[in-house]
Design an enzyme around this catalytic site. Sequence first.
Site, PDB file in Angstrom:
ATOM      1  N   CYS A  70       0.822  -1.209   0.000  1.00  0.00           N
ATOM      2  CA  CYS A  70       0.000   0.000   0.000  1.00  0.00           C
ATOM      3  C   CYS A  70       0.859   1.262   0.000  1.00  0.00           C
ATOM      4  CB  CYS A  70      -0.912  -0.019   1.225  1.00  0.00           C
ATOM      5  SG  CYS A  70      -1.756   1.554   1.548  1.00  0.00           S
ATOM      6  N   TRP A 103      -7.288  -6.543   5.814  1.00  0.00           N
ATOM      7  CA  TRP A 103      -5.939  -7.037   5.580  1.00  0.00           C
ATOM      8  C   TRP A 103      -5.687  -8.198   6.533  1.00  0.00           C
ATOM      9  CZ3 TRP A 103      -2.682  -4.907   1.901  1.00  0.00           C
ATOM     10  CH2 TRP A 103      -3.080  -3.683   1.354  1.00  0.00           C
ATOM     11  N   THR A 137      -8.273   0.115   7.251  1.00  0.00           N
ATOM     12  CA  THR A 137      -7.188   0.659   6.435  1.00  0.00           C
ATOM     13  C   THR A 137      -5.818   0.516   7.092  1.00  0.00           C
ATOM     14  OG1 THR A 137      -7.329   2.908   7.343  1.00  0.00           O
ATOM     15  CG2 THR A 137      -8.798   2.369   5.508  1.00  0.00           C
ATOM     16  N   TYR A 201      -5.470   7.121  -9.038  1.00  0.00           N
ATOM     17  CA  TYR A 201      -6.729   6.440  -8.724  1.00  0.00           C
ATOM     18  C   TYR A 201      -7.899   7.082  -9.460  1.00  0.00           C
ATOM     19  CZ  TYR A 201      -4.246   3.900  -5.155  1.00  0.00           C
ATOM     20  OH  TYR A 201      -3.366   3.073  -4.512  1.00  0.00           O
TER      21      TYR A 201
END
Length: 331
Positions: A70, A103, A137, A201
């Site tokens: 990430c 995750w 996140t 993005y």
Amino acid sequence: MTEDNTPTYVSKGQEFARDMNYIPDRILASGSSLDPLDDRFPSGSKDSPRDVQVWPVEPGRYRLVAAKACPWANRAIIVRNLLGLEDVISIGLPGPTHDKRSWTFDLDPGGVDPVLGFERLQQAYFARFPDYPRGITVPAMVDVPTKGVVTNDFPQITHDLFFEWRDHHRPDAPDLWPDDLREEMESVMQRIFTEVNNGVYRCGFAGSQEAYEAGYDRLWTAMDWLEERLTDRRYLMGDAITEADVRLFTTLARFDPVYHGHFKCNRNKLTEMPALWGYARDLFQTPGFGETIDFDQIKAHYYVVHTDVNPSGIIPKGPSLEEWHSAHGRS
């Protein structure tokens, strides 16, 4: 889902919009007070899980959970390295892929984080907020004694690693936020975030041809600005590395392996922009940067997790990455 497990909020005919509402808690040194950044979450805000809580700086108490795949988490790993905080704040490294829940610690023996005892980062969020409503996140700072998440506010995390943990920096740690450059640096970082970090993005998750082309044009306007800026200076703010360089580097490292093809940012490759390519290699070869980059994990993440963009799940073999170690000629 984006790579940090947050919803993309892409609607047909519209551009990508990133959810920037994070847990606003802060880890502060004794005597520090909340700064204006916390005005994003006024008391009682419906967008914040709770009012801002202040946690004390305490070596060994917190664990930084940050996936190498990430770019937002990669920033925190780099800053931790540059400041010499490896023995002060432990690190947990989730694997490169995740499902809609969270995750996972699939790189660890038995698939369990050895400090937290969790299989999923989601467990740390739920340990503090059982009904946490947003994406799970990275990066996330976790309180080891309670195993609960403290904050996942990625720009604030790296800011506070510098300002609040100063007593624990290594003696020759770089000044990532020089006072005399602060105002200009904030402006540079804001443009980098909106137009480049988030700009790729905006291309990759565009909801229409029009939204994609508008995002593409914005991205390349900014990339050309950076190419010009870095033609006559070694780093973004001059002769020394700052937080601005950390924030740009994590996007540049992913540009040719992922963003050029996967996100259709294909006007040209990073390797075809002399100043930016030399600059990226210069940083990559600087201790604290290159060792945080795992191109296999990066490619596995984007090409496997983004099933709406790459439904086959096939991971490309290229590009060749040996040239990251070639002479950059910028010293």
